[in-house]
Design an enzyme around this catalytic site. Structure first.
Site, PDB file in Angstrom:
ATOM      1  N   LYS A   1     -64.300 -95.976  54.158  1.00  0.00           N
ATOM      2  CA  LYS A   1     -65.683 -96.356  53.850  1.00  0.00           C
ATOM      3  C   LYS A   1     -65.985 -96.138  52.371  1.00  0.00           C
ATOM      4  O   LYS A   1     -66.148 -95.005  51.935  1.00  0.00           O
ATOM      5  CB  LYS A   1     -66.657 -95.550  54.713  1.00  0.00           C
ATOM      6  CG  LYS A   1     -68.142 -95.840  54.434  1.00  0.00           C
ATOM      7  CD  LYS A   1     -69.032 -95.062  55.394  1.00  0.00           C
ATOM      8  CE  LYS A   1     -70.503 -95.152  55.008  1.00  0.00           C
ATOM      9  NZ  LYS A   1     -71.374 -94.417  55.967  1.00  0.00           N
TER      10      LYS A   1
ATOM     11  N   LYS B   1     -64.263 -91.357  53.422  1.00  0.00           N
ATOM     12  CA  LYS B   1     -65.345 -92.058  52.725  1.00  0.00           C
ATOM     13  C   LYS B   1     -65.377 -91.593  51.278  1.00  0.00           C
ATOM     14  O   LYS B   1     -65.178 -90.413  51.001  1.00  0.00           O
ATOM     15  CB  LYS B   1     -66.657 -91.748  53.452  1.00  0.00           C
ATOM     16  CG  LYS B   1     -67.937 -92.225  52.791  1.00  0.00           C
ATOM     17  CD  LYS B   1     -69.144 -91.863  53.668  1.00  0.00           C
ATOM     18  CE  LYS B   1     -70.467 -92.105  52.963  1.00  0.00           C
ATOM     19  NZ  LYS B   1     -71.629 -91.735  53.813  1.00  0.00           N
TER      20      LYS B   1
ATOM     21  N   ASP C   1     -71.064 -88.211  59.131  1.00  0.00           N
ATOM     22  CA  ASP C   1     -70.433 -88.259  57.811  1.00  0.00           C
ATOM     23  C   ASP C   1     -70.583 -86.873  57.178  1.00  0.00           C
ATOM     24  O   ASP C   1     -71.681 -86.500  56.739  1.00  0.00           O
ATOM     25  CB  ASP C   1     -71.108 -89.314  56.931  1.00  0.00           C
ATOM     26  CG  ASP C   1     -70.884 -90.748  57.416  1.00  0.00           C
ATOM     27  OD1 ASP C   1     -70.579 -90.934  58.621  1.00  0.00           O
ATOM     28  OD2 ASP C   1     -71.033 -91.684  56.603  1.00  0.00           O
TER      29      ASP C   1
END
Length: 257
Positions: free
Chosen positions: A198, A166, A102
């Site tokens: 996400k 995300k 991430d």
């Protein structure tokens, strides 16, 4: 099973169970991995700092939860615009054995008008992941704030090769919101429905999780929602979901994520 329990079960299996705190230790990560093997099934992943990947891998194997993926973070949490550092961190994470990385989009440089550095950073980090790890790009929607900026950062990230987009690091005042989620999933639908989404931070219980799942199905279709395309980034959510599913009491919230 009630709708709320169904949402709780789905959310649990889509969760990146997270600890990203300055005081994290091997023992805290071991405990997190044990929680990922919950009485209601496995979470999709754990999300930890890179230095804890080896102990997480060892623990998950030992407890029979090797299917839980290991996610980590790079260029975190500030989203700096130094591509070399972001790539070096991403390479190191993959070398440690991360299944997913991430990375924080250089959102401040982007807000100052530099779109190119965002594209280049994501593209270079995707190349660093190779075929070994998925790349999730954190665009920090709570700092971007404006719809046009959230939309454009999502587009740039997808164009540069992101496997997921995300919402948030969980380290700023405003994290995932339904408004930002809708914008991001609309971009995914328009550009590439193979890209995942996400929401992270602020998803506190099964009811909120269910709202995000319903929105995803509305925009991208019922068959779209799976662990390959949808995750919740959360820490305190797990206890709430387990309580909804009849496993123990809901403890006090100990984290903002």
């Amino acid at each position: 099973m009630t709708d709320l329990k169904l949402a709780a079960q789905r959310a649990l299996n889509l969760m990146d169970l997270t600890t990203l705190n300055d005081d994290d230790t091997d023992q805290k990560v071991i405990d997190l991995c044990r929680k990922a093997k919950s009485p209601a099934g496995l979470t999709a992943a754990v999300c930890i700092y890179p230095r804890f990947i080896p102990i997480a891998r060892k623990t998950l194997r030992e407890i029979g939860a090797a299917d839980v993926r290991i996610a980590t973070v790079t260029n975190f949490p500030h989203g700096n615009d130094d591509i070399e550092i972001a790539v070096a961190e991403t390479r190191a994470a993959v070398a440690y054995g991360a299944d997913e990385v991430d990375v924080v989009f250089p959102y401040r440089a982007f807000m100052a008008g530099n779109e190119q550095v965002g594209f280049d950073l994501v593209k270079a980090c995707k190349e660093a992941c190779g075929s070994q790890a998925l790349l999730k790009v954190i665009i920090e929607t709570g700092e971007l704030k404006e719809e046009a900026l959230i939309r454009r950062a999502s587009e740039i990230s997808i164009d540069a090769g992101a496997d997921f987009i995300k919402t948030s690091t969980g380290k700023v005042p405003v994290n995932a919101t339904p408004e930002a989620a809708r914008i991001m999933m609309e971009v995914i639908k328009a550009k590439n429905p193979k890209v995942g989404f996400k929401p992270a931070g602020g998803v506190k219980d099964a009811a909120v999780a269910g709202q995000y799942l319903a929105m995803a199905e509305e925009i991208l279709g019922k068959d779209w929602v799976s662990a390959r395309t949808f995750r919740f980034g959360a820490s305190s959510l797990l206890a709430s979901l387990l309580a909804t599913l009849g496993h123990g009491d809901k403890p006090a919230n100990t984290s903002g994520y």
